[in-house]
Design a protein around this motif. Structure first.
Motif, PDB file in Angstrom:
ATOM      1  N   VAL A  32       0.844  -1.201   0.000  1.00 60.48           N
ATOM      2  CA  VAL A  32       0.000   0.000   0.000  1.00 60.48           C
ATOM      3  C   VAL A  32       0.875   1.245   0.000  1.00 60.48           C
ATOM      4  N   HIS A  33       1.881   1.260   0.860  1.00 60.84           N
ATOM      5  CA  HIS A  33       2.791   2.399   0.919  1.00 60.84           C
ATOM      6  C   HIS A  33       3.480   2.616  -0.432  1.00 60.84           C
ATOM      7  N   SER A  34       3.920   1.548  -1.043  1.00 61.07           N
ATOM      8  CA  SER A  34       4.609   1.628  -2.319  1.00 61.07           C
ATOM      9  C   SER A  34       3.690   2.196  -3.404  1.00 61.07           C
ATOM     10  N   ILE A  35       2.455   1.747  -3.435  1.00 59.88           N
ATOM     11  CA  ILE A  35       1.492   2.230  -4.434  1.00 59.88           C
ATOM     12  C   ILE A  35       1.233   3.722  -4.237  1.00 59.88           C
ATOM     13  N   LEU A  36       0.961   4.120  -3.005  1.00 59.52           N
ATOM     14  CA  LEU A  36       0.660   5.528  -2.727  1.00 59.52           C
ATOM     15  C   LEU A  36       1.866   6.429  -2.991  1.00 59.52           C
ATOM     16  N   ARG A  37       3.021   5.953  -2.635  1.00 57.53           N
ATOM     17  CA  ARG A  37       4.243   6.758  -2.774  1.00 57.53           C
ATOM     18  C   ARG A  37       4.576   7.027  -4.232  1.00 57.53           C
ATOM     19  N   HIS A  38       4.272   6.090  -5.114  1.00 57.79           N
ATOM     20  CA  HIS A  38       4.656   6.224  -6.505  1.00 57.79           C
ATOM     21  C   HIS A  38       3.501   6.589  -7.433  1.00 57.79           C
ATOM     22  N   ALA A  39       2.311   6.803  -6.891  1.00 57.61           N
ATOM     23  CA  ALA A  39       1.170   7.196  -7.712  1.00 57.61           C
ATOM     24  C   ALA A  39       1.154   8.715  -7.868  1.00 57.61           C
ATOM     25  N   SER A  40       0.825   9.189  -9.059  1.00 53.89           N
ATOM     26  CA  SER A  40       0.723  10.638  -9.250  1.00 53.89           C
ATOM     27  C   SER A  40      -0.590  11.166  -8.686  1.00 53.89           C
ATOM     28  N   CYS A  41      -1.574  10.313  -8.529  1.00 53.13           N
ATOM     29  CA  CYS A  41      -2.873  10.712  -7.970  1.00 53.13           C
ATOM     30  C   CYS A  41      -3.267   9.744  -6.846  1.00 53.13           C
ATOM     31  N   PRO A  42      -2.530   9.724  -5.722  1.00 53.19           N
ATOM     32  CA  PRO A  42      -2.789   8.732  -4.674  1.00 53.19           C
ATOM     33  C   PRO A  42      -4.157   8.871  -3.995  1.00 53.19           C
ATOM     34  N   GLU A  43      -4.735  10.065  -3.999  1.00 53.44           N
ATOM     35  CA  GLU A  43      -6.058  10.228  -3.395  1.00 53.44           C
ATOM     36  C   GLU A  43      -7.147   9.555  -4.217  1.00 53.44           C
ATOM     37  N   ASN A  44      -6.850   9.218  -5.457  1.00 51.61           N
ATOM     38  CA  ASN A  44      -7.822   8.560  -6.324  1.00 51.61           C
ATOM     39  C   ASN A  44      -7.800   7.034  -6.196  1.00 51.61           C
ATOM     40  N   VAL A  45      -6.862   6.512  -5.448  1.00 50.49           N
ATOM     41  CA  VAL A  45      -6.762   5.060  -5.284  1.00 50.49           C
ATOM     42  C   VAL A  45      -7.652   4.634  -4.118  1.00 50.49           C
ATOM     43  N   PHE A  46      -8.544   3.690  -4.392  1.00 52.00           N
ATOM     44  CA  PHE A  46      -9.434   3.147  -3.368  1.00 52.00           C
ATOM     45  C   PHE A  46      -9.059   1.678  -3.173  1.00 52.00           C
ATOM     46  N   PHE A  47      -8.749   1.320  -1.935  1.00 54.63           N
ATOM     47  CA  PHE A  47      -8.328  -0.054  -1.634  1.00 54.63           C
ATOM     48  C   PHE A  47      -9.496  -0.866  -1.102  1.00 54.63           C
ATOM     49  N   HIS A  48      -9.595  -2.080  -1.587  1.00 60.58           N
ATOM     50  CA  HIS A  48     -10.575  -3.057  -1.112  1.00 60.58           C
ATOM     51  C   HIS A  48      -9.765  -4.206  -0.510  1.00 60.58           C
ATOM     52  N   PHE A  49      -9.777  -4.298   0.817  1.00 59.40           N
ATOM     53  CA  PHE A  49      -9.036  -5.355   1.505  1.00 59.40           C
ATOM     54  C   PHE A  49      -9.972  -6.504   1.818  1.00 59.40           C
ATOM     55  N   ILE A  50      -9.552  -7.722   1.493  1.00 57.60           N
ATOM     56  CA  ILE A  50     -10.347  -8.906   1.781  1.00 57.60           C
ATOM     57  C   ILE A  50      -9.664  -9.646   2.925  1.00 57.60           C
ATOM     58  N   ALA A  51     -10.396  -9.794   4.015  1.00 58.79           N
ATOM     59  CA  ALA A  51      -9.873 -10.459   5.216  1.00 58.79           C
ATOM     60  C   ALA A  51     -10.628 -11.760   5.436  1.00 58.79           C
ATOM     61  N   ALA A  52      -9.934 -12.749   5.960  1.00 58.05           N
ATOM     62  CA  ALA A  52     -10.567 -14.037   6.274  1.00 58.05           C
ATOM     63  C   ALA A  52     -11.356 -13.904   7.569  1.00 58.05           C
ATOM     64  N   GLU A  53     -12.506 -14.559   7.609  1.00 57.27           N
ATOM     65  CA  GLU A  53     -13.346 -14.423   8.805  1.00 57.27           C
ATOM     66  C   GLU A  53     -12.736 -15.092  10.026  1.00 57.27           C
ATOM     67  N   PHE A  54     -11.859 -16.077   9.851  1.00 57.47           N
ATOM     68  CA  PHE A  54     -11.290 -16.786  10.996  1.00 57.47           C
ATOM     69  C   PHE A  54      -9.793 -16.540  11.160  1.00 57.47           C
ATOM     70  N   ASP A  55      -9.298 -15.416  10.639  1.00 63.54           N
ATOM     71  CA  ASP A  55      -7.889 -15.054  10.810  1.00 63.54           C
ATOM     72  C   ASP A  55      -7.653 -14.690  12.273  1.00 63.54           C
ATOM     73  N   PRO A  56      -6.455 -14.969  12.810  1.00 63.57           N
ATOM     74  CA  PRO A  56      -6.172 -14.586  14.207  1.00 63.57           C
ATOM     75  C   PRO A  56      -6.389 -13.095  14.479  1.00 63.57           C
ATOM     76  N   ALA A  57      -6.173 -12.257  13.464  1.00 60.66           N
ATOM     77  CA  ALA A  57      -6.489 -10.829  13.599  1.00 60.66           C
ATOM     78  C   ALA A  57      -7.851 -10.618  12.956  1.00 60.66           C
ATOM     79  N   ASN A  58      -8.831 -10.222  13.752  1.00 68.16           N
ATOM     80  CA  ASN A  58     -10.169 -10.075  13.174  1.00 68.16           C
ATOM     81  C   ASN A  58     -10.228  -8.841  12.274  1.00 68.16           C
ATOM     82  N   PRO A  59     -11.201  -8.788  11.360  1.00 66.55           N
ATOM     83  CA  PRO A  59     -11.303  -7.672  10.412  1.00 66.55           C
ATOM     84  C   PRO A  59     -11.399  -6.297  11.088  1.00 66.55           C
ATOM     85  N   ARG A  60     -11.992  -6.218  12.259  1.00 69.40           N
ATOM     86  CA  ARG A  60     -12.088  -4.934  12.964  1.00 69.40           C
ATOM     87  C   ARG A  60     -10.696  -4.439  13.376  1.00 69.40           C
TER      88      ARG A  60
END
Length: 187
Positions: free
Chosen positions: A86-114
């Motif tokens: 994410v840092h790499s994409i934002l750092r090298h994008a000419s329009c970083p505010e236009n990038v919208f990220f969709h993160f997909i998390a597993a429901e049973f990951d040790p770190a919950n989506p919240r």
């Protein structure tokens, strides 16, 4: 007599290089600082709160209002890679505010989506993103044992279900793995 003037340009360059090499290097990046001094990914709690805040990325001149949608999986095991991507994409994008990220998390990951949402928000306060939950039972019975244990993780197959997971208004999306980094090359 106190002034020095070197006639040899290569000597000047060597002195400048020597001076610069003695200064501390300043790298722009996201750093992970574990609270207990150990880098144990499996503990979970340290990893979720050990990243520094990224600088605020702003659009350059001439950016349109069009959004670029990027989908990535996010889980505890590959969290550092996802944050770095994410840092790499934002750092090298000419329009970083236009990038919208969709993160997909597993429901049973040790770190919950919240917790993952809180981590992303604290690391990238100005980031446009949404975290989706991937129901692992969708693919768990379809996965056969593999030579590579990583391929047995159901989240690896979430990319095949992006059309069902993402909001209906997203008509085009770029899917990236967490081990991707972008660089700017100027010719």
């Amino acid at each position: 007599m106190g002034r020095f003037r070197f006639c040899n340009r290569s000597l000047n360059d060597a002195i400048v290089a020597l001076l610069l090499s003695t200064l501390p290097l300043m790298c722009l990046g996201i750093r992970y600082f574990p609270a207990n001094g150990e880098m144990d990914i499996n503990s979970g709690s340290d990893v979720l709160f050990g990243f520094t805040e990224a600088p605020e990325y702003r659009n350059g001149v001439g950016c349109s209002r069009d959004s670029i949608h990027v989908a990535m999986t996010i889980d505890l095991e590959y969290l550092r890679g996802s944050i770095a991507a994410v840092h790499s994409i934002l750092r090298h994008a000419s329009c970083p505010e236009n990038v919208f990220f969709h993160f997909i998390a597993a429901e049973f990951d040790p770190a919950n989506p919240r917790d993952l949402t809180r981590l992303v928000r604290s690391t990238f306060p100005s980031l446009n993103f949404k975290v989706y939950i991937f129901r692992e039972d969708t693919v768990i019975n379809l996965i056969s044992s593999s030579i590579r244990v990583a391929l047995e993780n159901p989240l690896n197959y979430a990319r095949n279900y992006l059309g069902d997971i993402l909001d209906p208004y997203v008509d085009r999306v770029i899917y990236l793995d967490s081990d991707v980094e972008f660089v700017t090359v100027q010719y």
